[in-house]
Design a protein around this motif. Structure first.
Motif, PDB file in Angstrom:
ATOM      1  N   ARG A   1       0.804  -1.224   0.000  1.00 35.83           N
ATOM      2  CA  ARG A   1       0.000   0.000   0.000  1.00 35.83           C
ATOM      3  C   ARG A   1       0.840   1.279   0.000  1.00 35.83           C
ATOM      4  NH1 ARG A   1      -2.424   2.934   3.909  1.00 35.83           N
ATOM      5  NH2 ARG A   1      -4.300   4.040   3.247  1.00 35.83           N
TER       6      ARG A   1
ATOM      7  N   LEU B   1       1.063   3.854  -3.157  1.00 32.53           N
ATOM      8  CA  LEU B   1       0.595   5.226  -2.959  1.00 32.53           C
ATOM      9  C   LEU B   1       1.680   6.231  -3.333  1.00 32.53           C
ATOM     10  CD1 LEU B   1      -1.474   5.047   0.355  1.00 32.53           C
ATOM     11  CD2 LEU B   1      -2.316   5.260  -1.975  1.00 32.53           C
TER      12      LEU B   1
ATOM     13  N   TYR C   1      -3.940   4.235  -6.316  1.00 34.71           N
ATOM     14  CA  TYR C   1      -4.943   4.034  -5.268  1.00 34.71           C
ATOM     15  C   TYR C   1      -5.770   2.797  -5.592  1.00 34.71           C
ATOM     16  CZ  TYR C   1      -4.628   8.794  -3.263  1.00 34.71           C
ATOM     17  OH  TYR C   1      -4.228   9.943  -2.632  1.00 34.71           O
TER      18      TYR C   1
ATOM     19  N   SER D   1       0.418  10.712  -4.128  1.00 35.74           N
ATOM     20  CA  SER D   1      -0.377  10.264  -2.985  1.00 35.74           C
ATOM     21  C   SER D   1       0.592   9.809  -1.901  1.00 35.74           C
ATOM     22  CB  SER D   1      -1.332   9.147  -3.403  1.00 35.74           C
ATOM     23  OG  SER D   1      -0.621   8.159  -4.110  1.00 35.74           O
ATOM     24  N   GLY D   2       0.055   9.331  -0.794  1.00 33.30           N
ATOM     25  CA  GLY D   2       0.919   8.920   0.310  1.00 33.30           C
ATOM     26  C   GLY D   2       1.239  10.078   1.238  1.00 33.30           C
TER      27      GLY D   2
END
Lengths: 188, 561
Positions: free
Chosen positions: B37, B41, B46, B119-120
């Motif tokens: 995950r 990310l 996602y 993201s992240g």
């Protein structure tokens, strides 16, 4: 030393002993010269790692970091403040900074502060939840050694050529393109 | 625009190789979904409601025709023929297969694009003014500094596991078109009394469930100290930001809980230490800035002094064109040029969506009429930044033929909306269908024009990706006892007078919300001083009460809840 050890055995938290732990640094796996305080009675030929809270109490009791402290490394939990350590950095041989879970990033900042603002020259060791994908960041932040428990990470590190750092922007952090120069060299 | 140098190319290629390996390990079962995950990310992948979603960065909103064609190609070959431009100058593909993602990233790398840190819990895509470099009111172009921040923050060894995501926005103009006070750090370039360039730093803005307007942390940080100060802030946040509750983990909460004065002191201590450190010299030298500048190929604009006369006569002849120029064309710093905003808000359409065919057409237009350059705005529209006045009519006619000529920039149908429950696994309610209904309701000729300038924003959940807090009219989808309800806010604003909207009262059902919006509009129309008083000014003058009265039959806040 023995008295101190016995006193410490009854206090506080240290990383959980784990027989699968291996110490890795650039160049490969190496012997662990340190032992956590809980295991001191069984194997006392090695140097000791104390939690910061216990080390602080000891320093307060003796009003100094005594000469035997060059045999004592310190475990710094992710939430610990490094401030109390600063006057003694020149005699502390090892700081073990904790990563309680792999996505807790506090110890990266502490490592960089210790190396670049406080000129810590001893061994910086990453301990805790360490996976292969963090190794590069840890080395780049100035860690010398990693205490690796995750078996697949051990396998990948064992198979590793040591050359997985292919270039990053933060070299010297001056946007100077470094070519083959590795960023952690700037930490001296 | 910025071109990659050899290092940039090698960097992105190495990251593609690294992620390809991680995908391989995931597909082989060597990595669990939990372990995979944070890695996916970090590369913009996602896991959404129906499929994986890939978010690709468009750094500071600038892209070339070639890059736009590549996005069209990806939409066509790996997705369902369209992409969604987001409020943070990214594009999202909603239907890629995980196994294809390394190949998509490799295709993106061919045109100097990537999905790194979209993201992240890391420093996200650096956003900027979509009119940067061409706006008439600009002090200096912020994009070289945005690029420096992009490089500085890419795979930063210290800041890759922050308590939560961290967003920068940077502007160089008087007018804030990038919502800087709704970011973790907002930067405004300005000059001090002796004419030196520096940055005003705003800190702690954000939306989500605890919306806050960023406060001015420092009026003037010299350019050479940009990275010292940014590092000091992010380091203090990394060390002390909360990690026990993801809803309280953003820097705005740290500012709130530590106290603004104390936090500023902590940051200043770190700033001083960083400036002293010889081993970690972050001083931004003029030579470094010039080196980055050299990779920005700012076009040398030819003069076309007759364009203005041509434009005037064409506007007189073609009323629809005249209206489009009025709404979608902005003054350029060069007198013979204009900035064209292409609306991705067709009446009844999905805000921010573009088909592969439309992307190709816009890429062609940029190539022919705008020095190969395009911009993406946080309002989810596209921009041609260098159109000669004499070419405006030709551009307009192509847009008409491609259903891209909606003359509605800054109007009620220029809606900012998140993908909502149609795509997003976080959403509580649909955003798209509400946006479609609203734009249709207000689309009859003359109605939008009569209402004038207004910003209406829709989020499908409290995470506020559709910026409802910052809408003059904001709509928030919530779920109550299994049904979708829509809460209304009024008075939000993202610009120079940044503010968070106030909730009107209880929410409305899906089949009531459009009527409620119309009630607000009728109230405004009846109470404004004249046509020259926009909605937000009228709201600031008269306040919530008349609107609440019109919606609920009571001006009392508690009764309306």
């Amino acid at each position: 030393m023995a008295l101190l050890t016995r006193q410490l055995l009854n206090r506080g938290r240290c990383p959980i002993p784990n027989d699968n732990k291996k110490i890795w640094g650039i160049g490969g796996f190496r012997e662990n010269l340190y032992i956590n305080v809980e295991r001191r009675e069984k194997e006392d030929h090695r140097k000791l790692i104390l939690p910061l809270t216990q080390w602080k109490q000891q320093v307060m009791q003796t009003c100094s970091a005594t000469c035997e402290n060059d045999q004592i490394g310190i475990f710094v939990a992710a939430g610990d403040d490094i401030e109390p350590l600063l006057p003694f950095l020149s005699v502390i041989p090892l700081l073990a900074l904790d990563f309680p879970v792999f996505d807790d990033g506090r110890s990266y900042s502490k490592a960089v502060q210790l190396r670049t603002c406080h000129f810590y020259l001893g061994e910086l060791r990453a301990v805790g939840d360490i996976l292969i994908d963090q190794v590069s960041n840890m080395i780049r932040c100035g860690f010398d050694t990693l205490e690796v428990t995750h078996s697949l990470t051990q396998v990948r590190l064992a198979a590793h050529s040591g050359e997985f750092f292919t270039g990053f922007y933060q070299s010297g952090a001056k946007l100077v393109r470094s070519g083959q120069r590795r960023v952690w060299y700037t930490f001296g | 625009m910025y071109r990659y140098d050899e290092f940039d190319k090698a960097f992105v290629a190495a990251r593609v190789a690294e992620f390809s390996d991680q995908v391989k390990r995931r597909l082989a079962g060597e990595l669990t979904e939990d372990e995979f995950r944070p890695l996916r990310l970090r590369n913009g992948v996602y896991l959404q409601l129906h499929a994986y979603m890939l978010r690709v960065a468009i750094p500071y909103g600038t892209l070339s025709s070639r890059q736009m064609r590549k996005l069209a190609h990806i939409a066509r070959c790996y997705d369902r023929g369209y992409g969604h431009f987001t409020t943070r100058q990214n594009i999202q593909f909603n239907w890629p297969r995980l196994v294809d993602i390394p190949e998509i990233l490799s295709e993106l790398a061919d045109v100097e694009m990537h999905a790194i840190q979209t993201s992240g819990n890391c420093i996200r895509n650096i956003t900027s003014d979509h009119f940067a470099g061409v706006a008439a009111d600009e002090i200096t172009d912020p994009r070289p500094y945005a690029e420096i921040l992009r490089q500085w923050s890419s795979l930063h060894p210290e800041f890759s596991y922050l308590p939560r995501k961290f967003k920068f926005a940077i502007i160089g103009a008087q007018t804030d078109r990038a919502a800087i006070q709704l970011h973790d750090i907002g930067l405004r370039l300005n000059r001090n009394a002796v004419g030196e360039l520096g940055f005003s730093f705003y800190i702690g803005g954000g939306q989500g469930r605890t919306p806050m307007v960023a406060k001015l942390l420092h009026e003037f940080i010299p350019v050479e100290n940009l990275l010292h100060y940014a590092t000091a802030i992010v380091r203090i946040y990394n060390l002390y930001g909360r990690r026990d509750n993801k809803y309280k983990a953003r820097i705005k909460i740290l500012v709130h809980e530590t106290g603004f004065g104390q936090l500023r002191e902590d940051i200043d201590v770190e700033f001083a230490a960083l400036k002293r450190s010889e081993r970690y010299d972050l001083t931004l030298l003029q030579a470094d800035i010039e080196a980055i500048n050299a990779y920005f190929c700012t076009p040398d604009l030819e003069n076309h002094p007759n364009g203005r006369d041509t434009l005037v006569s064409l506007r007189l002849k073609d009323q629809a064109f005249d209206c489009w120029v009025d709404k979608n064309v902005t003054r350029h710093k060069h007198p013979d040029y204009a900035i064209v905003t292409i609306s991705l808000k067709a009446i009844g359409g999905i805000p921010g969506n573009a088909t592969a065919a439309q992307m190709d057409i816009v890429a062609d237009l940029a190539e022919r009429y705008s020095y190969n350059e395009l911009r993406v705005s946080y309002h989810q529209n596209l921009v041609l930044p260098y159109v000669a006045l004499q070419d405006l009519y030709a551009v307009y006619n192509v847009l008409v033929a491609s259903s891209l000529a909606s003359a509605n920039i800054g109007q009620i149908s220029d809606i900012i909306a998140c993908p909502g429950l149609d795509y997003c696994s976080l959403a509580n309610a649909r955003s798209i269908s509400i946006a479609q209904q609203i734009s249709t309701r207000f689309s009859r000729p003359g109605y939008q024009e009569k209402i004038g300038e207004i910003q209406l924003n829709i989020s499908g959940c409290i995470n506020a990706c559709g910026h409802h807090h910052a809408g003059h009219i904001g709509i928030l989808g919530v779920e109550k006892k299994g049904t979708e309800l829509y809460q209304l806010t009024l008075g939000g604003s993202a610009g120079n007078r940044c503010s968070i909207g106030e909730i009107t009262g209880h929410g409305f059902a899906a089949d009531e919300i459009v009527d409620a919006v119309e009630t607000i509009i009728h109230t405004y129309l009846s109470l404004r001083i004249d046509h020259g008083e926009p909605f937000i000014d009228a709201y600031r003058r008269i306040g919530m009460m008349p609107f609440r009265q019109a919606l609920y039959g009571t001006a009392d806040k508690t009764a309306a809840e």
